[in-house]
Design a protein around this motif. Structure first.
Motif: not given
Length: 212
Positions: A111-122, A125-129
């Motif tokens: 999944g190279k290039g994808n990224k996420y954000k985690v906050n308070n165990n949730t 944010f999702v950024y993916r192909k």
């Protein structure tokens, strides 16, 4: 002693904190009302125990396609895939940290290039192909249950994977869930599509929920 989580452990914890339906989920039938600028449409829907689904009782093909798409969205987010099945071929590393405490998770491997954000165990944010596009999803509101969290307010924007230019406008979702028969079920979804300074609202009402 302070235990420091790796990027994979932090992301896995948030991933496994999502609300999903368990193996005993029996499936259900419901009445569906679609309201959009073209009119009001009604249909019958069924989500089966194996998370296959059917739409019936509607002749308008565009409306049927839209409603079918919603049942696909419902089931794809409630299926209980293991972390290994979804992300076993990925690697994870830390990115930036936002002022609100959100931590960026950068994906390598398959999944190279994808990224996420985690906050308070949730996953906030999702950024993916996805197919021939990149989708960015920001979550603004969640429902915390004893069995995991559900996203209640979020938006999505699509981008060209090569140029990174935005494709189309912004779509905002507001979901309402009710606990029925021991399971959280989507009962209302309001979708606001923003493009070229204009907004279009589409609503789906899921009622008369009857478990199989």
């Amino acid at each position: 002693m302070t235990l420091t989580l790796t990027a994979e452990e932090l992301f896995r914890s948030a991933y496994e904190n999502r609300y999903t339906w368990d193996k005993n989920f029996p499936g259900y039938t419901c009445d569906i009302t679609l309201t959009n600028p073209q009119g009001v449409y009604t249909a019958k829907g069924e989500i089966k125990a194996n998370l296959q689904f059917e739409v019936s009782g509607i002749e308008d093909e565009k409306a049927k396609k839209a409603i079918t798409g919603q049942l696909w969205e419902i089931t794809i987010h409630r299926v209980n895939h293991s972390f290994e099945k979804s992300h076993g071929e990925n690697t994870f590393s830390f990115g930036a940290k936002d002022d609100d405490g959100s931590i960026e998770i950068l994906v390598g491997g398959a999944g190279k290039g994808n990224k996420y954000k985690v906050n308070n165990n949730t996953v906030s944010f999702v950024y993916r192909k996805v197919g021939n596009s990149i989708v960015a999803i920001n979550t603004f509101g969640i429902l915390n249950t004893d069995e995991g969290y559900l996203s209640e307010e979020y938006d999505s924007i699509y981008f060209d994977p090569e140029t990174k230019e935005q494709k189309g406008g912004r779509t905002i979702f507001k979901d309402t869930f009710e606990k029925i028969g021991g399971y959280y079920i989507l009962t209302h979804r309001r979708i606001t599509s923003e493009e070229n300074g204009e907004s279009t609202v589409t609503e789906y009402q899921f009622s008369n929920i009857v478990f199989n």
